[in-house]
Design a protein around this motif. Sequence first.
Motif, PDB file in Angstrom:
ATOM      1  N   CYS A  12       0.847  -1.191   0.000  1.00 59.35           N
ATOM      2  CA  CYS A  12       0.000   0.000   0.000  1.00 59.35           C
ATOM      3  C   CYS A  12       0.881   1.239   0.000  1.00 59.35           C
ATOM      4  O   CYS A  12       1.824   1.326   0.791  1.00 59.35           O
ATOM      5  N   CYS A  15       0.204   3.092   3.803  1.00 53.52           N
ATOM      6  CA  CYS A  15       0.638   2.470   5.060  1.00 53.52           C
ATOM      7  C   CYS A  15       1.661   1.364   4.833  1.00 53.52           C
ATOM      8  O   CYS A  15       2.137   0.764   5.792  1.00 53.52           O
ATOM      9  N   THR A  17       1.486  -1.612   3.930  1.00 57.89           N
ATOM     10  CA  THR A  17       1.177  -2.994   4.300  1.00 57.89           C
ATOM     11  C   THR A  17       1.291  -3.919   3.096  1.00 57.89           C
ATOM     12  O   THR A  17       1.004  -3.524   1.957  1.00 57.89           O
ATOM     13  N   CYS A  34      -4.334  -0.218   0.047  1.00 56.96           N
ATOM     14  CA  CYS A  34      -5.095  -1.256   0.726  1.00 56.96           C
ATOM     15  C   CYS A  34      -6.521  -0.728   0.887  1.00 56.96           C
ATOM     16  O   CYS A  34      -6.796   0.454   0.658  1.00 56.96           O
ATOM     17  N   CYS A  37      -6.934   2.326   3.292  1.00 52.89           N
ATOM     18  CA  CYS A  37      -6.332   3.602   2.872  1.00 52.89           C
ATOM     19  C   CYS A  37      -6.955   4.156   1.590  1.00 52.89           C
ATOM     20  O   CYS A  37      -6.796   5.341   1.305  1.00 52.89           O
TER      21      CYS A  37
END
Length: 256
Positions: A12, A15, A17, A34, A37
């Motif tokens: 992402c 963030c 991830t 993601c 977000c």
Amino acid sequence: MDEFVFPRSLPCQTCATVAETTFTCIQCNNLAFCDACWSKWILHIPGAVGWNGKPHEKADPRVVDRLRQILEPTRTEQEHEAELLEDQDTTWFGYGRDASNHPQLYDYGRFAAIVAETQTEQMGERYPQLASFIGETGAGKSTLIKLLIDRQDLASPQGSKYYSPVTSSNQDRISTTGDVHLYADPSTLYATSPLLFVDCEGLSGGEAAPKQLRQTQDSQSSHSTANYSRRYATPRKIEWAQTPQTQRREFAVGQL
Ligand SMILES: [Zn+2]
Ligand SMILES: [Zn+2]
């Protein structure tokens, strides 16, 4: 050596991830987000719209990748030639000349083969439907058929397991295929009315032999038995081809 793992999705961009699947936003320079977000991004907040007046769309990166491969294929010349060679198996019928140079129609039995291969014992009468794609050379007929077939398993990283046309990149204006090719729609393959896509050689292609024919034309004239020894073809004399005009390859392509 580590085994190659097909990247499921990018981290992402907000963030970072990698724990969950991210979506690609085509309108945001292919950034990955993601789920959490996505809607916090300034261009994705409620009410925000893109160039088409609609909110940005969450795209599956694998689908985006496959569509790019269809529309702008990246491959070597050898890979392209291997694909064209394999695609010869989908030839339904084609135009050629006999020893005395008289036009002939060659029937490669593809229609009968598809129907026979997908016939099961429970089936009664079947009524195949044909959808023909006719248009100028380079108009994208093959691409359209390929999208219709390949969209049925777009997320598969290996590509579609069904026969679908070999497409050319935009720069390539020579017709890709000679002859008329037949492809089955995977979703109706075992139905009572299977849908078959007919990919015709482009009109206005002229007398220049299409790419696929030129591969096999080096030593022999096109469609001689040596070139097509892999498959059996039934030749039929084209009786109406009696004048120099009607004997031209382009005339037959336009009429058949
Ligand atoms: Zn995130
Ligand atoms: Zn966006």
